[in-house]
Enzyme design. Structure first.
Site, PDB file in Angstrom:
ATOM      1  N   GLU A 159       2.364  -1.998  -4.601  1.00  0.00           N
ATOM      2  CA  GLU A 159       0.955  -1.372  -4.805  1.00  0.00           C
ATOM      3  C   GLU A 159       0.111  -2.405  -5.583  1.00  0.00           C
ATOM      4  O   GLU A 159       0.605  -3.429  -6.135  1.00  0.00           O
ATOM      5  CB  GLU A 159       1.039   0.047  -5.670  1.00  0.00           C
ATOM      6  CG  GLU A 159       0.954   1.129  -4.763  1.00  0.00           C
ATOM      7  CD  GLU A 159      -0.351   1.258  -4.360  1.00  0.00           C
ATOM      8  OE1 GLU A 159      -1.489   0.766  -4.643  1.00  0.00           O
ATOM      9  OE2 GLU A 159      -0.345   1.970  -3.117  1.00  0.00           O
ATOM     10  N   ALA A 186       1.682   3.608  -2.116  1.00  0.00           N
ATOM     11  CA  ALA A 186       1.354   4.914  -2.444  1.00  0.00           C
ATOM     12  C   ALA A 186       0.223   5.586  -1.744  1.00  0.00           C
ATOM     13  O   ALA A 186      -0.153   6.728  -1.959  1.00  0.00           O
ATOM     14  CB  ALA A 186       0.908   4.944  -3.984  1.00  0.00           C
ATOM     15  N   HIS A 230     -12.821  11.339  12.230  1.00  0.00           N
ATOM     16  CA  HIS A 230     -11.995  10.841  11.289  1.00  0.00           C
ATOM     17  C   HIS A 230     -12.244  11.724   9.917  1.00  0.00           C
ATOM     18  O   HIS A 230     -13.448  12.211   9.669  1.00  0.00           O
ATOM     19  CB  HIS A 230     -11.833   9.555  11.143  1.00  0.00           C
ATOM     20  CG  HIS A 230     -10.935   8.602  11.936  1.00  0.00           C
ATOM     21  ND1 HIS A 230     -11.562   8.255  13.162  1.00  0.00           N
ATOM     22  CD2 HIS A 230      -9.608   8.352  11.817  1.00  0.00           C
ATOM     23  CE1 HIS A 230     -10.587   7.616  13.691  1.00  0.00           C
ATOM     24  NE2 HIS A 230      -9.360   7.777  13.229  1.00  0.00           N
ATOM     25  N   THR A 255      -7.227  -1.835   8.831  1.00  0.00           N
ATOM     26  CA  THR A 255      -8.623  -2.029   9.636  1.00  0.00           C
ATOM     27  C   THR A 255      -9.882  -2.477   8.999  1.00  0.00           C
ATOM     28  O   THR A 255      -9.705  -2.660   7.391  1.00  0.00           O
ATOM     29  CB  THR A 255      -8.880  -0.574  10.297  1.00  0.00           C
ATOM     30  OG1 THR A 255      -9.172   0.171   9.436  1.00  0.00           O
ATOM     31  CG2 THR A 255      -7.553  -0.010  11.190  1.00  0.00           C
ATOM     32  N   GLY A 267       0.932  -1.033   0.266  1.00  0.00           N
ATOM     33  CA  GLY A 267       0.020   0.080  -0.118  1.00  0.00           C
ATOM     34  C   GLY A 267       0.929   1.247   0.149  1.00  0.00           C
ATOM     35  O   GLY A 267       0.502   2.289   0.556  1.00  0.00           O
ATOM     36  N   LYS A 324     -12.248   8.274   5.120  1.00  0.00           N
ATOM     37  CA  LYS A 324     -12.188   6.909   6.011  1.00  0.00           C
ATOM     38  C   LYS A 324     -13.544   6.138   5.544  1.00  0.00           C
ATOM     39  O   LYS A 324     -14.583   6.599   5.556  1.00  0.00           O
ATOM     40  CB  LYS A 324     -12.208   7.314   7.402  1.00  0.00           C
ATOM     41  CG  LYS A 324     -11.940   5.932   8.076  1.00  0.00           C
ATOM     42  CD  LYS A 324     -11.386   6.279   9.546  1.00  0.00           C
ATOM     43  CE  LYS A 324     -11.316   4.947  10.381  1.00  0.00           C
ATOM     44  NZ  LYS A 324     -10.363   3.964   9.840  1.00  0.00           N
ATOM     45  N   GLY A 361      -1.506  -3.256   9.813  1.00  0.00           N
ATOM     46  CA  GLY A 361      -2.255  -1.945  10.292  1.00  0.00           C
ATOM     47  C   GLY A 361      -3.613  -2.032   9.607  1.00  0.00           C
ATOM     48  O   GLY A 361      -4.239  -1.071  10.138  1.00  0.00           O
TER      49      GLY A 361
HETATM   50  P1  NAD Z   1      -5.261   4.536   1.479  1.00  0.00           P
HETATM   51  O1  NAD Z   1      -6.435   4.243   0.715  1.00  0.00           O
HETATM   52  O2  NAD Z   1      -4.623   5.881   1.402  1.00  0.00           O
HETATM   53  O3  NAD Z   1      -3.902   3.525   1.090  1.00  0.00           O
HETATM   54  C1  NAD Z   1      -4.319   2.413   0.688  1.00  0.00           C
HETATM   55  C2  NAD Z   1      -3.397   2.014  -0.483  1.00  0.00           C
HETATM   56  O4  NAD Z   1      -3.118   0.674  -0.692  1.00  0.00           O
HETATM   57  C3  NAD Z   1      -3.624   2.717  -1.812  1.00  0.00           C
HETATM   58  O5  NAD Z   1      -2.615   2.932  -2.283  1.00  0.00           O
HETATM   59  C4  NAD Z   1      -4.261   1.238  -2.591  1.00  0.00           C
HETATM   60  O6  NAD Z   1      -3.839   1.520  -3.998  1.00  0.00           O
HETATM   61  C5  NAD Z   1      -3.227   0.075  -1.756  1.00  0.00           C
HETATM   62  N1  NAD Z   1      -3.886  -1.235  -2.224  1.00  0.00           N
HETATM   63  C6  NAD Z   1      -5.011  -1.601  -2.252  1.00  0.00           C
HETATM   64  N2  NAD Z   1      -4.758  -2.995  -2.527  1.00  0.00           N
HETATM   65  C7  NAD Z   1      -3.643  -3.252  -2.313  1.00  0.00           C
HETATM   66  C8  NAD Z   1      -2.978  -4.507  -2.572  1.00  0.00           C
HETATM   67  N3  NAD Z   1      -3.586  -5.529  -3.013  1.00  0.00           N
HETATM   68  N4  NAD Z   1      -1.563  -4.742  -2.722  1.00  0.00           N
HETATM   69  C9  NAD Z   1      -0.769  -3.401  -2.755  1.00  0.00           C
HETATM   70  N5  NAD Z   1      -1.503  -2.320  -2.187  1.00  0.00           N
HETATM   71  C10 NAD Z   1      -2.734  -2.311  -2.166  1.00  0.00           C
HETATM   72  O7  NAD Z   1      -5.549   4.372   2.734  1.00  0.00           O
HETATM   73  P2  NAD Z   1      -5.020   4.685   4.076  1.00  0.00           P
HETATM   74  O8  NAD Z   1      -5.340   5.746   4.702  1.00  0.00           O
HETATM   75  O9  NAD Z   1      -3.101   4.587   3.947  1.00  0.00           O
HETATM   76  O10 NAD Z   1      -4.972   3.392   4.999  1.00  0.00           O
HETATM   77  C11 NAD Z   1      -4.726   2.064   4.689  1.00  0.00           C
HETATM   78  C12 NAD Z   1      -5.544   1.166   5.975  1.00  0.00           C
HETATM   79  O11 NAD Z   1      -4.829   1.300   7.074  1.00  0.00           O
HETATM   80  C13 NAD Z   1      -6.945   1.437   6.362  1.00  0.00           C
HETATM   81  O12 NAD Z   1      -7.549   0.163   6.619  1.00  0.00           O
HETATM   82  C14 NAD Z   1      -6.779   2.300   7.301  1.00  0.00           C
HETATM   83  O13 NAD Z   1      -8.107   2.265   8.258  1.00  0.00           O
HETATM   84  C15 NAD Z   1      -5.645   1.824   8.207  1.00  0.00           C
HETATM   85  N6  NAD Z   1      -4.857   2.795   8.971  1.00  0.00           N
HETATM   86  C16 NAD Z   1      -4.527   2.023  10.384  1.00  0.00           C
HETATM   87  C17 NAD Z   1      -3.648   2.573  11.113  1.00  0.00           C
HETATM   88  C18 NAD Z   1      -3.233   1.965  12.295  1.00  0.00           C
HETATM   89  O14 NAD Z   1      -2.489   2.559  13.341  1.00  0.00           O
HETATM   90  N7  NAD Z   1      -3.420   0.374  12.403  1.00  0.00           N
HETATM   91  C19 NAD Z   1      -3.567   4.015  11.029  1.00  0.00           C
HETATM   92  C20 NAD Z   1      -4.130   4.690   9.768  1.00  0.00           C
HETATM   93  C21 NAD Z   1      -4.694   3.808   8.848  1.00  0.00           C
END
Ligand code: NAD
Length: 262
Positions: free
Chosen positions: A33, A9, A150, A95, A7, A154, A93
């Site tokens: 990605e 990007a 949030h 969710t 993930g 989200k 991480g």
């Molecule tokens: P986001 O949508 O900005 O980023 C997710 C990225 O994952 C995107 O760039 C997407 O293209 C990529 N992606 C999707 N499927 C993929 C795959 N199969 N392989 C590789 N990449 C893939 O979202 P975000 O804000 O970065 O959050 C991502 C996740 O993390 C959410 O579930 C969010 O709730 C969670 N999060 C957790 C914490 C924590 O501390 N645990 C903190 C913030 C966000």
């Protein structure tokens, strides 16, 4: 430790790359990605990364010792399967996992070491500890309500952190969260039952993540609040978890283990 970001990007992925580039002991080896990501093969641009150090890829990062997953819940079981096949440590991480997806986490953790936390920030994990203790000490005459806020992008609600806080409160009271949780209220809901734990989600603007846990009795009210001002707090916690996993046996770990509360 050789670390791959899944993930890369995304909002969290970019923060992980920025923080990982300057953290001692971390070597970023892959920025993964989804297969239809338009910038595959292009250089990951970050002021702290050397020129051409990292490009976006879509294959499985087999050379990594540890993968850090901040993607989308539905992809997580397949990612776990690949990591288990390669014997890689895993920081999860992402969710919003369904019950079936959560079972996949437990299954993978029998084969590889996994740190799984809905919120990786040090401050929130301290908050979890404070909430557990407070709920235990204050008892059910203090009504517990949790409010989270949030950004409008989200996708899941309530936040994973709010659920973890609710679980910490339920654990402190030695009850099952399923039996006492109330997710929002509408209409003629009747009087608030003793022991209920209320959970409420606000969405708007660019708020990174606010969580307040209120303990309300007739004569006093305690509110404990955490406000994240940057996603770097999550990224630094996730990278710390990855470094902590080095040499650990298979098993399911939380930030409580990483921070030494257990
Ligand atoms: P986001 O949508 O900005 O980023 C997710 C990225 O994952 C995107 O760039 C997407 O293209 C990529 N992606 C999707 N499927 C993929 C795959 N199969 N392989 C590789 N990449 C893939 O979202 P975000 O804000 O970065 O959050 C991502 C996740 O993390 C959410 O579930 C969010 O709730 C969670 N999060 C957790 C914490 C924590 O501390 N645990 C903190 C913030 C966000």
């Amino acid at each position: 430790m050789k670390i791959a970001i899944l993930g890369a990007a995304g909002r969290m992925g970019q923060n992980l790359i920025h923080c990982g580039a300057k953290m001692d002991g971390c070597e970023l080896v892959a920025a993964v990605e989804r297969p239809d990501f338009p910038l595959l093969g292009k250089r990951v641009s970050d002021p702290l990364l050397p020129e051409n150090a990292l490009a976006y890829t879509d294959g499985w990062p087999e050379t990594a010792d540890c993968v850090i997953d901040f993607t989308f819940h539905a992809c997580v079981p397949e990612h776990l399967r690949q990591a288990a096949a390669c014997g890689q440590a895993y920081v999860l991480g992402t969710t919003g996992l369904t019950e079936e997806e959560q079972r996949a986490v437990h299954e993978a953790a029998t084969r590889i070491p996994v740190v799984w936390a809905n919120n990786m920030s040090t401050g929130v994990n301290l908050l979890l500890e404070l909430v557990r203790r407070s709920a235990e000490i204050l008892g059910p005459e203090y009504d517990i309500e949790i409010v989270e806020t949030h950004h409008r992008m989200k996708k899941d609600a309530p936040s994973g952190t709010a659920l973890s806080l609710a679980k910490a409160a339920a654990d402190g009271r030695k009850v099952n969260l399923k039996d006492v949780a109330c997710y929002g209220r509408e209409g003629i809901v009747g009087e608030r039952p003793v022991g209920q734990i209320g959970i409420h989600a606000l969405r708007g603007g660019s708020v990174v993540g606010d969580h307040t846990v209120a303990f309300m009795a007739d004569e006093e009210r305690i509110e404990i609040t955490h406000k994240a001002s940057s996603r770097e707090s999550f990224a630094k916690g996730a990278l710390r978890a990855a470094l902590w996993l080095q040499g650990k046996p298979a098993g399911l770990y939380s930030m409580r283990h990483v921070l030494g509360f257990e």
